[in-house]
Design an enzyme around this catalytic site. Structure first.
Site, mmCIF file in Angstrom:
data_model
loop_
_atom_site.group_PDB
_atom_site.id
_atom_site.type_symbol
_atom_site.label_atom_id
_atom_site.label_comp_id
_atom_site.label_asym_id
_atom_site.label_seq_id
_atom_site.Cartn_x
_atom_site.Cartn_y
_atom_site.Cartn_z
ATOM 1 N N HIS A 95 7.508 -2.565 -1.340
ATOM 2 C CA HIS A 95 7.458 -2.043 -2.701
ATOM 3 C C HIS A 95 8.578 -2.603 -3.574
ATOM 4 C CE1 HIS A 95 4.627 1.670 -2.235
ATOM 5 N NE2 HIS A 95 4.208 0.623 -1.543
ATOM 6 N N HIS A 285 -0.178 -2.760 7.529
ATOM 7 C CA HIS A 285 -0.756 -1.514 8.015
ATOM 8 C C HIS A 285 -0.988 -1.512 9.529
ATOM 9 C CE1 HIS A 285 -2.107 -0.097 3.757
ATOM 10 N NE2 HIS A 285 -0.808 -0.196 3.900
#
Ligand code: HEB
Length: 749
Positions: A95, A285
């Site tokens: 992020h 992920h």
């Protein structure tokens, strides 16, 4: 929770900067604040602090060792899922870097901006405040030697390594910042997670130009249709406050194919292709979990708005213990693989192996559960509990979008290829905005040179000395090319630099390559004339110089600008050789297309778009060039006197001796004997007439007249219009000119 007794209304506060301000009174007014960011007064480290040398004294291995230990050192105040903070730290780094967008080079992890508003409070960054506080003891221990920006990204890298993923390398070199970056356009929406401005219905108009153009045909935009709507440029996120896309699907609609479209747009604007995108999502992920133990109305205010006693830790959660198994972050409750602390192929394996059924998370969000996996996934805290496999809508995109599917299956069948693609894409993600290798620091810099670095060959020959420089200048001026063309070419070459991601600049002489040589603003025919003249000078010198000395075309372009400026000013202009020439093969045309200026007020090029005024584009360009307000003014005024408009037009050339460096622009702009009137219905062009006789004296654009209409710019112009500052004007112009010419020379400054 105690209510704060004081109702704070910033407009009513009568000290501390309270009250109604210029920004409130005149929201349309031109703001120069972004040109005053990150100057010496903001940093407690002092103006002489040199981050590169501090970083070089860092015990890099010791930091990495401490980071490895931190991964499993679970703290009671924020316990680690599955006993490992790796997932959280990867998300923090992703992020941090993932806000980058290639069209203006802004965003990205280079400034450690996740610590400051608005990013510290974005709804997508929930719980990352905890991640940064977990890191504080390490930051404190190593202090000035490693910036937050470097530390956050390195931590993500170490997290991957500690979970069995081989990385491609790491480079430090991102200096500390102490101020929120106000220059980035994050969108026009006034609500978190809104997207009513970025997906315009066409009526609001679409920004274009310096920010690139909007994909597709803007007139056919359908605001409501998630299958065809277009995202405003330069944005690379589907909602205000998200890094990329809505994990539940576009606007929450759980449609993996439509979600793929959003992913392709947003990751594309981060400069990632389909393969890199699949690698990043599937790789990322493979780790960790999502957090949605209960509805998000359990969660308090974000860090910027939370009560003082929380000390910047936002999103206080009143569900259960508010942490560990009760954590609420995204509101989704998914664990992707049965080994969330270990890199594997399991994500891809499950993606294809299982059938997926839509369900609601405990927080009520759309997510998918495997119909036929059985309970195979370990709980993050309870060793006696197991879960079925789960995925987000955006994960299923990697299977149900036909192009992503092919790539995903290929990765599934070739785990090594997947591992390598993920490592490379991750490295690119973290380093994309760092600029040339000469800025990279530390022992883990990969030796393989990558095309996205915009590589420039190293200097492999002795450089020109002072006497060569003197004779080369004479040769250049003897070519017979118009002096001004040398100046505009040097400007065209160097001013592609953008301080946001440190790309562009004169080094590499890419102005002679596609796509730059074809840009409208570079006026092809005059550019070719200059380049061939300089090539002749180069051939002659390189063919005859003693001791293997050589001069690059990149250097000659800048030197020609210096020589021409000396001729035009009588001043002496600094020149630092050492640039080299990149080849076309070293130049990713598509990637360089993002550097094309659609507005360059310094050359009086471009005008207002429906949402952005000409003068705002000028300030934006000045910001990308890392200029201060005085530098902006002195360069524009000086360039006008030099007659350096891109098309040779007379707009702003307020002088009777064009081509000579003078302060005439300022003197004549501020002369009360001239009256100005608009001459075009779009408000872009003006004419200055003698107040008494009505005789036409000058023509101007908004780029010119803003220096007389905006009070702060006018104050600067007054200084340069005063006779006592005539010498100062020349000195300041030359210094600002040299700053632009040297902007990309990280190896020498
Ligand atoms: Fe991610 C997590 C979404 C991409 C990595 N993610 C996550 C979440 C979400 C997401 C919602 C959850 C949060 C919480 O906590 O709750 N992603 C997403 C999306 C996308 C993504 C939508 C696009 C498509 N990721 C991504 C990437 C990466 C990642 C690219 C890297 C590379 N994530 C991640 C991780 C995690 C996540 C590691 C986990 C975290 C933890 O564990 O904490």
């Amino acid at each position: 929770m105690a209510e704060c007794p004081v109702k704070h209304d910033t407009r009513r506060a009568n000290v501390g900067g309270g009250g109604q301000h210029n920004r409130d009174w005149w929201p349309e007014g031109l703001r120069l604040n972004i040109l005053r960011q990150n100057n010496a007064v903001s940093t407690p480290l002092g103006k002489d602090f040199d981050y590169a040398s501090a970083f070089k004294s860092l015990d890099y291995d010791a930091v990495k060792k401490d980071l490895h230990a931190l991964m499993t050192d679970s703290q009671d105040w924020w316990p680690a899922d599955h006993g490992h903070y790796g997932g959280l730290f990867i998300r923090m780094a992703w992020h941090s870097a993932g806000t980058y967008r290639v069209s203006d080079g802004r965003g990205g992890g280079g400034q450690g901006q996740q610590r400051f508003a608005p990013l510290n409070s974005w709804p997508d960054n929930v719980s990352l405040d905890k991640a940064r506080r977990l890191l504080w003891p390490i930051k404190q221990k190593y202090g000035n030697k490693i910036s937050w920006a470097d530390l956050m990204l390195l931590t993500g890298n170490v997290a991957l390594e500690s979970m069995g993923c081989k990385t491609f390398g790491f480079a430090g070199g991102r200096p500390e910042t102490f101020e929120a970056d106000e220059a980035v356009y994050w969108g026009g929406e006034t609500t978190w997670l809104g997207n009513d401005v970025r997906y315009s219905d066409g009526k609001a108009g679409v920004p274009e130009g310096a920010h690139g153009v909007v994909d597709g045909d803007e007139h056919k935009k359908d605001y409501k249709d998630i299958h065809s709507r277009d995202l405003e440029s330069p944005l690379a996120a589907a909602h205000m406050g998200l890094i990329y896309v809505n994990p539940e699907g576009p606007d929450g609609v759980p449609d993996p194919v439509a979600a793929a479209r959003d992913i392709r747009t947003t990751f594309g604007r981060m400069a990632m292709d389909d393969e890199e995108t699949v690698a990043l999502i599937a790789g990322g992920h493979s780790f960790g979990k999502t957090h949605g133990a209960a509805p998000s109305d359990n969660v308090g205010a974000e860090p910027e708005a939370t009560s003082m006693e929380n000390q910047g830790l936002g999103w206080q959660n009143k569900h259960g213990s508010g942490k560990g198994p009760d954590t609420i972050t995204s509101g989704l409750e998914v664990i992707w693989t049965k080994t969330p602390n270990k890199f594997s192929n399991a994500y891809l394996e499950y993606l294809f192996k299982f059938d997926w059924e839509l369900e609601k998370s405990p927080a009520g969000a759309n997510q998918w559960v495997a119909k036929n996996s059985g309970n195979i996934i370990p709980d993050a805290f309870d060793p006696n509990k197991k879960h079925p496999a789960r995925m987000l809508t955006t994960d299923l995109s990697l299977r149900f979008d036909p192009v992503y599917e092919k790539i995903s299956r290929n990765f599934l069948e070739n785990p090594d290829k997947f591992h390598d693609a993920f490592a490379r894409a991750w490295f690119k993600l973290l380093h994309r905005d760092m600029g040339p290798r000469s800025r990279w620091l530390g022992p883990e810099i990969p030796s393989e040179v990558l095309l996205w670095e915009d590589p420039i060959p190293p200097v492999d020959h002795p450089l020109v000395d002072d006497s060569d420089i003197a004779s080369l200048k004479k040769e250049i001026l003897a070519t017979g090319v118009d002096n001004t063309k040398f100046i505009t070419t040097a400007w065209a070459s160097a001013s592609t630099y953008r301080n946001s991601d440190k790309r562009g600049g004169a080094n590499g002489a890419r102005i002679r390559l596609a796509p730059q040589k074809n840009w409208e603003v570079n006026d092809k025919s005059s550019l070719q004339q200059v380049l061939s003249a300089l090539e002749r000078v180069q051939q002659k010198f390189n063919g005859s110089a003693s001791g293997g000395k050589k001069v690059s075309l990149a250097d000659l372009i800048v030197l020609a600008g210096a020589a021409a400026l000396e001729k035009a000013s009588g001043a002496s202009v600094p020149f630092t050789p050492g640039r080299t020439d990149a080849s076309q093969e070293q130049t990713d045309e598509q990637s360089f297309a993002h550097l094309e200026p659609h507005h360059d007020g310094f050359r009086n090029y471009g005008k207002s778009s429906p949402r952005v005024s000409t003068e705002q584009f000028l300030v934006d360009k000045a910001h990308l060039l890392n200029l201060t307000p005085p530098e902006l003014a002195v360069l524009v005024g000086g360039l006008r006197s030099l007659n350096a408009n891109w098309d040779g037009s007379k707009y702003g050339v307020f002088t009777n001796r064009p081509g000579q460096l003078s302060n005439d622009f300022f003197v004549n702009l501020l002369d009360m004997n001239t009256a100005w009137k608009s001459t075009s219905s779009d408000g872009e062009y003006f004419e200055g007439v003698d107040r008494k006789t009505g005789q036409k004296k000058w023509i101007a654009t908004r780029n010119d007249l803003v220096f007389g209409s905006q009070a702060e710019l006018r104050a600067i112009c007054e200084v340069y219009a005063e006779p006592e500052n005539a010498e100062k004007f020349v000195k300041d112009f030359v210094a600002a000119w040299d700053k632009v010419m040297m902007a990309d020379r990280f190896e020498v400054h």
